[in-house]
Structures are given as C-alpha cells and as structure tokens.
Motif scaffolding. Structure first.
Motif, PDB file in Angstrom:
ATOM      1  N   CYS A  83       0.847  -1.187   0.000  1.00 46.43           N
ATOM      2  CA  CYS A  83       0.000   0.000   0.000  1.00 46.43           C
ATOM      3  C   CYS A  83       0.883   1.239   0.000  1.00 46.43           C
ATOM      4  O   CYS A  83       1.811   1.338   0.809  1.00 46.43           O
ATOM      5  CB  CYS A  83      -0.917  -0.008   1.221  1.00 46.43           C
ATOM      6  SG  CYS A  83      -1.971   1.457   1.381  1.00 46.43           S
ATOM      7  N   SER A  84       0.612   2.183  -0.897  1.00 49.76           N
ATOM      8  CA  SER A  84       1.325   3.462  -0.953  1.00 49.76           C
ATOM      9  C   SER A  84       0.336   4.594  -0.763  1.00 49.76           C
ATOM     10  O   SER A  84      -0.766   4.569  -1.334  1.00 49.76           O
ATOM     11  CB  SER A  84       2.037   3.639  -2.297  1.00 49.76           C
ATOM     12  OG  SER A  84       3.285   3.002  -2.305  1.00 49.76           O
ATOM     13  N   ARG A  85       0.743   5.597   0.031  1.00 46.83           N
ATOM     14  CA  ARG A  85      -0.103   6.757   0.300  1.00 46.83           C
ATOM     15  C   ARG A  85       0.619   8.034  -0.107  1.00 46.83           C
ATOM     16  O   ARG A  85       1.841   8.108  -0.052  1.00 46.83           O
ATOM     17  CB  ARG A  85      -0.469   6.826   1.788  1.00 46.83           C
ATOM     18  CG  ARG A  85      -1.288   5.637   2.248  1.00 46.83           C
ATOM     19  CD  ARG A  85      -1.645   5.699   3.723  1.00 46.83           C
ATOM     20  NE  ARG A  85      -2.398   4.525   4.119  1.00 46.83           N
ATOM     21  CZ  ARG A  85      -3.717   4.398   3.978  1.00 46.83           C
ATOM     22  NH1 ARG A  85      -4.412   5.401   3.462  1.00 46.83           N
ATOM     23  NH2 ARG A  85      -4.330   3.292   4.330  1.00 46.83           N
ATOM     24  N   VAL A  86      -0.166   9.047  -0.492  1.00 47.49           N
ATOM     25  CA  VAL A  86       0.423  10.318  -0.899  1.00 47.49           C
ATOM     26  C   VAL A  86       0.670  11.191   0.324  1.00 47.49           C
ATOM     27  O   VAL A  86       0.149  10.944   1.412  1.00 47.49           O
ATOM     28  CB  VAL A  86      -0.491  11.057  -1.898  1.00 47.49           C
ATOM     29  CG1 VAL A  86      -0.682  10.243  -3.157  1.00 47.49           C
ATOM     30  CG2 VAL A  86      -1.842  11.385  -1.262  1.00 47.49           C
ATOM     31  N   VAL A  87       1.488  12.239   0.152  1.00 49.92           N
ATOM     32  CA  VAL A  87       1.820  13.155   1.240  1.00 49.92           C
ATOM     33  C   VAL A  87       1.314  14.553   0.900  1.00 49.92           C
ATOM     34  O   VAL A  87       0.654  14.763  -0.117  1.00 49.92           O
ATOM     35  CB  VAL A  87       3.343  13.201   1.499  1.00 49.92           C
ATOM     36  CG1 VAL A  87       3.832  11.859   1.984  1.00 49.92           C
ATOM     37  CG2 VAL A  87       4.090  13.622   0.234  1.00 49.92           C
ATOM     38  N   ARG A  88       1.642  15.523   1.751  1.00 48.11           N
ATOM     39  CA  ARG A  88       1.319  16.953   1.615  1.00 48.11           C
ATOM     40  C   ARG A  88      -0.147  17.206   1.263  1.00 48.11           C
ATOM     41  O   ARG A  88      -0.507  18.136   0.542  1.00 48.11           O
ATOM     42  CB  ARG A  88       2.233  17.628   0.581  1.00 48.11           C
ATOM     43  CG  ARG A  88       2.097  17.174  -0.866  1.00 48.11           C
ATOM     44  CD  ARG A  88       2.825  18.159  -1.803  1.00 48.11           C
ATOM     45  NE  ARG A  88       2.500  17.925  -3.173  1.00 48.11           N
ATOM     46  CZ  ARG A  88       3.265  17.255  -4.019  1.00 48.11           C
ATOM     47  NH1 ARG A  88       4.406  16.754  -3.631  1.00 48.11           N
ATOM     48  NH2 ARG A  88       2.872  17.080  -5.271  1.00 48.11           N
ATOM     49  N   LYS A  89      -1.041  16.327   1.789  1.00 49.61           N
ATOM     50  CA  LYS A  89      -2.473  16.424   1.528  1.00 49.61           C
ATOM     51  C   LYS A  89      -2.763  16.424   0.033  1.00 49.61           C
ATOM     52  O   LYS A  89      -3.732  17.022  -0.445  1.00 49.61           O
ATOM     53  CB  LYS A  89      -3.065  17.684   2.176  1.00 49.61           C
ATOM     54  CG  LYS A  89      -3.004  17.686   3.697  1.00 49.61           C
ATOM     55  CD  LYS A  89      -3.675  18.920   4.265  1.00 49.61           C
ATOM     56  CE  LYS A  89      -3.622  18.891   5.793  1.00 49.61           C
ATOM     57  NZ  LYS A  89      -4.271  20.084   6.400  1.00 49.61           N
ATOM     58  N   ALA A  90      -1.874  15.761  -0.709  1.00 50.73           N
ATOM     59  CA  ALA A  90      -2.050  15.704  -2.160  1.00 50.73           C
ATOM     60  C   ALA A  90      -3.191  14.755  -2.509  1.00 50.73           C
ATOM     61  O   ALA A  90      -3.532  13.870  -1.743  1.00 50.73           O
ATOM     62  CB  ALA A  90      -0.758  15.233  -2.821  1.00 50.73           C
ATOM     63  N   PHE A  91      -3.761  14.980  -3.666  1.00 52.73           N
ATOM     64  CA  PHE A  91      -4.798  14.087  -4.158  1.00 52.73           C
ATOM     65  C   PHE A  91      -4.176  13.136  -5.172  1.00 52.73           C
ATOM     66  O   PHE A  91      -3.520  13.561  -6.128  1.00 52.73           O
ATOM     67  CB  PHE A  91      -5.923  14.881  -4.833  1.00 52.73           C
ATOM     68  CG  PHE A  91      -7.002  15.320  -3.880  1.00 52.73           C
ATOM     69  CD1 PHE A  91      -8.226  14.671  -3.846  1.00 52.73           C
ATOM     70  CD2 PHE A  91      -6.778  16.371  -3.008  1.00 52.73           C
ATOM     71  CE1 PHE A  91      -9.214  15.067  -2.961  1.00 52.73           C
ATOM     72  CE2 PHE A  91      -7.760  16.784  -2.137  1.00 52.73           C
ATOM     73  CZ  PHE A  91      -8.993  16.129  -2.101  1.00 52.73           C
ATOM     74  N   LEU A  92      -4.388  11.841  -4.943  1.00 54.13           N
ATOM     75  CA  LEU A  92      -4.035  10.877  -5.966  1.00 54.13           C
ATOM     76  C   LEU A  92      -5.147  10.885  -7.000  1.00 54.13           C
ATOM     77  O   LEU A  92      -4.918  10.994  -8.199  1.00 54.13           O
ATOM     78  CB  LEU A  92      -3.868   9.484  -5.355  1.00 54.13           C
ATOM     79  CG  LEU A  92      -3.662   8.325  -6.328  1.00 54.13           C
ATOM     80  CD1 LEU A  92      -2.451   8.582  -7.210  1.00 54.13           C
ATOM     81  CD2 LEU A  92      -3.514   7.009  -5.594  1.00 54.13           C
ATOM     82  N   CYS A  93      -6.378  10.760  -6.523  1.00 52.95           N
ATOM     83  CA  CYS A  93      -7.558  10.783  -7.377  1.00 52.95           C
ATOM     84  C   CYS A  93      -8.656  11.547  -6.634  1.00 52.95           C
ATOM     85  O   CYS A  93      -8.410  12.179  -5.622  1.00 52.95           O
ATOM     86  CB  CYS A  93      -8.020   9.361  -7.696  1.00 52.95           C
ATOM     87  SG  CYS A  93      -6.736   8.307  -8.387  1.00 52.95           S
TER      88      CYS A  93
END
Length: 326
Positions: free
Chosen positions: A20-30
């Motif tokens: 599982c990978s998660r984004v940082v800096r409150k970024a949106f993946l989708c």
C-alpha cells in the motif's frame, strides 16, 4: 520505527504480498478536491494502466488492487521460477521497456557484435536486472516514480508525492491471502465510493466480474484455477465463482443501506479457509487494522520471523482470534 524492507519480505516463506502506498502533503491521488472543486479522477487511469504495464514486464503478477483517493492497494504474487527461466535476451528486452539499460545491453539487444569481455559484462548486468524484475521494491519504485512525475508536472510543483516507504505485508497462507484480497476488493464499497464491487471503478474485482460475464478471466490478473485444475502452473487455488460470490455477499453486508448475509454458496470457501462466518466481515473491512505485519498461522509466522531475522513473532494472537488458526 519501520522495519527494514528485508525484514518484511521473504520469498522463502511466501510469494504473496499486500502493498500500500499513500500520498503526502495532503495531495490528491484521485478524487475531487472539495475546497477547489478540481477533479483528479483521471489519475486513476494513470495508476491502473501503470499497474497493468508493470505486471506484463516484471515477473510479478497482480491478484487484486484498488486505486483510492489518496492511496493504492495491491496484492502481488512474485513468480521467481518464471524469472529464473528467462533468457538473457528476454531479461534485457523486458528491462528496456522501462529503463534505458547500458550501452552494451542496448548493443546486445540490437544484435551488434560484442567481444567476449563485453558479452560477459552483459550477462552480469542481465543477472542484476533479473533480480530486480522479481523485486517488489523495484516494482513499487517503477509505479510510484512514474505517477509522481506526472502528478508533479500537472500540479506544477516539486518534491515528494508519495510517502517515503510503501507498506508491505507478507500473506503466508490461503486464508491470509483471500481475506486480504477481499479487503482490497471491497475498499471502494467500504469507503462509500461505490455501491457494489462490480461498480468499483479501477479495481481488480471489477475486471474479474466483467471478464466472468463473458465466460473468462482478465489477462491483467492472476487467474483463479480452482481445486480441479491444480495441475496448472500457477493461479489462485479456488473456483472464481466462489470468490466472486463471497465478495458480493460481503459487500452487501458492508453497505449500511442493505441488509444481507453470507450466501450459502460462499460458506464453502470460508469453511475451507477455516474462517468463522462471524469473523469474516471484520477481516474484510479491517484487515490492515487487525494485522500490521505478516499474516498467517502461528507456525508460519514463527518460520517467517526466523527467516527475516526478527526476534519475536507478531500477530499470533490476532491470527488465532480472527482466522481461527491454532
């Protein structure tokens, strides 16, 4: 403190892993940013297409996946036997689909003449690439770096897009594997992004349902081969219909607006897995919370702990409680 990657992966114990990978800096993946109204839904296409491409190049098959708003789940199968049987040319051709390689490897694949020392160098380099092509860390690097570059270019910014490390869980037996797959396949339903598994866009379960309606299985995913076809080289040793029924009936229970129960046809797979029906819903909705590391029987966990060099096993109590393993 996070465990080193070599203490989370042991192909001696299992070829199956949940990452599982998660984004940082409150970024949106989708998804859609409610504060700005900007949609990032098109990035689901990027992630799904890249997962499919990598499964064709690497000797790593995909069992299940779900592309969520700020993270992605994938259940992987590492096929070491396939990679070991590749010729030097096959290894290099696959590697060059993703990376430039070296001047010598490029000359080799275009049939340019090489002396014996250059040939030896190519063979040595190919062995390095062979190991990388069955390495989960390289698979995830190839996925995350590509998506990060595209997202950063679109957002007109630099820096990290993903968390520095992806999460990895070893799935040490069939019960752990199927419970984790169902958890991943039902992620959009549980998060109320989709009403049913087959409506869950950018997931493995949707591909499986669409292919099943046509009487087949998706080429992008490792197939279910069923107990009656155990002579096949590789595949998930359960009937596809049993798994689809299990996920569908579980998904109906997960939805708050639908009353439901595990279908009688799905009970057989739970009986084989030795998972009580009363425990299944918990596993299918809270797998990551129940198990933070490797998942399997106490004996499998003990062997895994020894092989990866850990001092003590983790998760035995939860294994006994939720997977009914003694």
């Amino acid at each position: 403190m996070p465990k080193p990657r070599e203490r989370q992966i042991s192909l001696l114990d299992t070829p199956y892993y949940h990452v599982c990978s998660r984004v940082v800096r409150k970024a949106f993946l989708c998804g859609i940013d409610e504060s700005t109204g900007k949609s990032y839904e098109h990035r689901r296409d990027w992630v799904e297409a890249r997962i499919h491409q990598l499964s064709e190049v690497y000797s790593i098959d995909v069992c299940a996946y779900a592309v969520m708003h700020n993270h992605v789940h994938i259940v992987l199968y590492v096929d070491t036997d396939q990679a070991k049987n590749w010729s030097t040319a096959e290894v290099l051709n696959r590697w060059h689909q993703l990376f430039k390689g070296t001047l010598l490897t490029q000359q080799y694949t275009t049939n340019q003449p090489l002396d014996k020392f250059q040939q030896a160098s190519v063979e040595s380099t190919a062995e390095i690439y062979r190991k990388r092509l069955m390495d989960i860390s390289w698979f995830m690097r190839s996925l995350n770096e590509s998506i990060a570059r595209q997202a950063n270019a679109e957002d007109n910014c630099t820096g990290r897009f993903w968390e520095g490390r992806f999460k990895s869980q070893a799935l040490l037996d069939e019960a752990a594997l199927l419970a984790c797959m169902a958890y991943v396949d039902l992620n959009p339903v549980r998060s109320k992004i989709a009403k049913t598994p087959e409506q869950s866009a950018f997931t493995g379960i949707r591909l499986r349902v669409k292919a099943a309606l046509k009487g087949g299985q998706p080429k992008q995913l490792i197939p279910f081969i069923g107990a009656e076809q155990e002579n096949k080289l590789k595949g998930l040793n359960f009937p596809l219909q049993d798994y689809l029924t299990l996920v569908d009936s579980t998904g109906r229970i997960v939805r708050e607006d639908k009353a439901g129960a595990i279908d009688q046809d799905a009970e057989a797979i739970l009986t084989r897995l030795q998972i009580p029906i009363t425990n299944w819903l918990k596993l299918a909705t809270e797998f990551e919370h129940i198990f933070t590391g490797a998942v399997g029987t106490p004996s499998h966990l003990a062997e895994f702990t020894e092989h990866v060099g850990l001092k003590r096993s983790h998760g035995i109590a939860n294994s006994k409680q939720w997977l009914n393993m003694r």
